[in-house]
Design an enzyme around this catalytic site. Sequence first.
Site, PDB file in Angstrom:
ATOM      1  N   LYS A 192       0.813  -1.215   0.000  1.00  0.00           N
ATOM      2  CA  LYS A 192       0.000   0.000   0.000  1.00  0.00           C
ATOM      3  C   LYS A 192       0.852   1.272   0.000  1.00  0.00           C
ATOM      4  O   LYS A 192       0.423   2.312  -0.478  1.00  0.00           O
ATOM      5  CB  LYS A 192      -0.930   0.016   1.215  1.00  0.00           C
ATOM      6  CG  LYS A 192      -1.793  -1.219   1.420  1.00  0.00           C
ATOM      7  CD  LYS A 192      -2.819  -1.425   0.329  1.00  0.00           C
ATOM      8  CE  LYS A 192      -3.924  -2.401   0.688  1.00  0.00           C
ATOM      9  NZ  LYS A 192      -3.481  -3.798   0.794  1.00  0.00           N
TER      10      LYS A 192
HETATM   11  C1  LIG Z   1      -4.168  -4.929   0.349  1.00  0.00           C
HETATM   12  C2  LIG Z   1      -3.348  -6.150   0.287  1.00  0.00           C
HETATM   13  C3  LIG Z   1      -3.632  -7.165  -0.643  1.00  0.00           C
HETATM   14  C4  LIG Z   1      -4.803  -7.105  -1.587  1.00  0.00           C
HETATM   15  O1  LIG Z   1      -4.653  -6.095  -2.556  1.00  0.00           O
HETATM   16  P1  LIG Z   1      -5.939  -5.574  -3.354  1.00  0.00           P
HETATM   17  O2  LIG Z   1      -5.462  -4.406  -4.146  1.00  0.00           O
HETATM   18  O3  LIG Z   1      -6.934  -5.172  -2.306  1.00  0.00           O
HETATM   19  O4  LIG Z   1      -6.427  -6.694  -4.182  1.00  0.00           O
HETATM   20  C5  LIG Z   1      -2.785  -8.245  -0.679  1.00  0.00           C
HETATM   21  N1  LIG Z   1      -1.747  -8.366   0.172  1.00  0.00           N
HETATM   22  C6  LIG Z   1      -1.456  -7.413   1.079  1.00  0.00           C
HETATM   23  C7  LIG Z   1      -0.315  -7.610   2.006  1.00  0.00           C
HETATM   24  C8  LIG Z   1      -2.243  -6.269   1.157  1.00  0.00           C
HETATM   25  O5  LIG Z   1      -1.951  -5.325   2.068  1.00  0.00           O
END
Ligand SMILES: *Cc1c(COP(=O)(O)O)cnc(C)c1O
Length: 494
Positions: free
Chosen positions: A111
Site C-alpha cells: 500500500k
Molecule cells: C491490500 C493487500 C492485498 C490485496 O490487494 P488488493 O489491491 O486489495 O487486491 C494483498 N496483500 C497485502 C499484504 C495487502 O496489504
Amino acid sequence: MKFFSTRSGAEVSPAQAIARGLAADGGLFVPESFPALTAADLAAVTNMDYRNRAKFVLGKYLTDFSEAELAECVTAAYGANFDTATPAPVVEVEPGVHFLELWHGPTCAFKDMALQILPHLLGKAVAKVSPGLTTVILVATSGDTGKAALAGFADAPGTKIIVFYPRFGVSDMQKLQMTTQVGNNVAVCAINGNFDHAQSGVKAIFADEKMRKFLAERNLAFSSANSINFGRLVPQVVYYVSAYCDLVKSGKIAMGDPINVVVPTGNFGNILAAVYARNMGIPIAKFICASNANRVLTDFINTGIYDRNREFFTTTSPSMDILISSNLERLLYLLYHNDSHAIAQLMKELQSTGRYTISAEARAQLQKDFWGGSCDDAATASTIGKLFTERRYLCDPHTAVGVNVYNQYRQATGDDRPTVIASTASPYKFAPAVLPAITSAAIPADGFAQLELLAKLTGTAIPAPLAALRSLPPRHLDWVEKEQMADFITRFLS
Ligand SMILES: *Cc1c(COP(=O)(O)O)cnc(C)c1O
C-alpha cells in the site's frame, strides 16, 4: 484526459477524480481511454530510474498536472523512506519466477507504493479544483491500507484522516501500527464487524446527504484513500511497467516478450493496475488472480457469477479477507465496453441480492485474460515453508497465497513463461503465521520476541519501522459498533 463514472458516464478532470475519490452516483472514476506506451516510450522508460518512470506514467493520465508538480510528487514519495535503492525491486527466486517486492516502504506493505504519493497528488488536485477546502480522508481497512494511509497523510496540510478497521480482523502488528500513529489530524477507530462492514459503512457515509451538509458547513469534504480513488490506482500501474522494464534491462526477457502476472488479491486494486498496464501496452499474457479461503473471485472467474452470499473466513492473510472487491467494477466497465448503464444495473443487483451474473461475452473475455485460484491457511503455511526450505526465500502469507495459486496454474496449464509475482507484504508483519510455517519451535507470545525469532531463524533483518513500534505508546483505543461510524466521525470533526 477525461474521466468518467462507471455508473453514469458523468465526466470529470483528472484532478477532480482524485479530489473526489468516488463519483456522486456511487461509481468509480475511470479514464476515457488508455494512453499507449509506444516501443520508443518503453525503450526510454527502461533507461529511467523509478521516480522518472513514475513521472512518465502518471503524466499520461494526470494531464492537468504540470511536469514540475508531478516531479515534486514523485520526489517526495519515492526516496529514503524506502529501505532499498529502488522502491520496487524485482528478485528472481527460481529461473523465470520473479518476485516484485512492494513492501520496502515505511509500513512494510505494498500500500505504501501508492499511499506515499497520494497525499501529494491529492493536495495538488484539491488546490486546483477547490482551493481552501480541507479534505477528510475516510478509510476502511483490512489492516494494511489503514497504516499506510495514516503514514502518508499524518500532518499533511489541508487534510484530516479517519481510519476504521475490524476490531478482531487485523494482526497484532497491524493493530499496533495503527494505534500508535502520531499526527494532529488523525483518528483511528475499531468497529465491531469485519472489513466488508467497515467498507460498506464508509461507502454509505460518503453517499449520506446529512453528512455532506455537515461537512460543507465546515468547509470540509470527504475523499478516499482506498483503492477506489484513481490517485491510488495509477501509482500501482507504475510498478508493473517498471517491473517489465527491469526484466528487459537485466536481459531476462526481450522487449515485447509476454509475461504472466500473479497477484494475491482482495479488493482487486493491485491486479487491476496490472490490467491497466497491459492496456497501455505492457505485454501481459495472463493475470493469475489468487484468493485465500474467501474465494469469491475464484468462483467469479470460473463461472461468471459474482456471489457474496457465503461464509466469511478470517484467515492468516487478513488483507485479502474480502467478499466485495470494489475495483472489480472497473474491470466490468472494460468487459462491458464502457457501458455505464449495464454496470449500474449489475451494482444495483449486487446491492439488493448480493450477486450478479455477467453476460456470456464478458465471461469469455474474463476467462481469456484471467485464471483464478485459491488456497486455505494450511496450504499457505506449507507454501511459506517450502519456499524457504527450497529457495531460502521468506515470504508473507499473502504472497504465499499467490505462490500457491501460481503453482496450481502451472500444474494445470504447463505455462512456464516468465512470471512476475506481486510480493505484497514483509513477512515480519505477519510473524505469528510465518513462524510456525518454518519452525517447529515454540512461538513466543510477545510480538517483538516473534520478530526476533524470525530474524534469528532466517538471517534477515527486522524492518526498522516495525522494530520502532516497541517504544511507541498506543494513542487510539476507540471502538464502536458498526452502526456508529457516522457518530464517531461527527464527534471527531466537531
Ligand atoms: C491490500 C493487500 C492485498 C490485496 O490487494 P488488493 O489491491 O486489495 O487486491 C494483498 N496483500 C497485502 C499484504 C495487502 O496489504
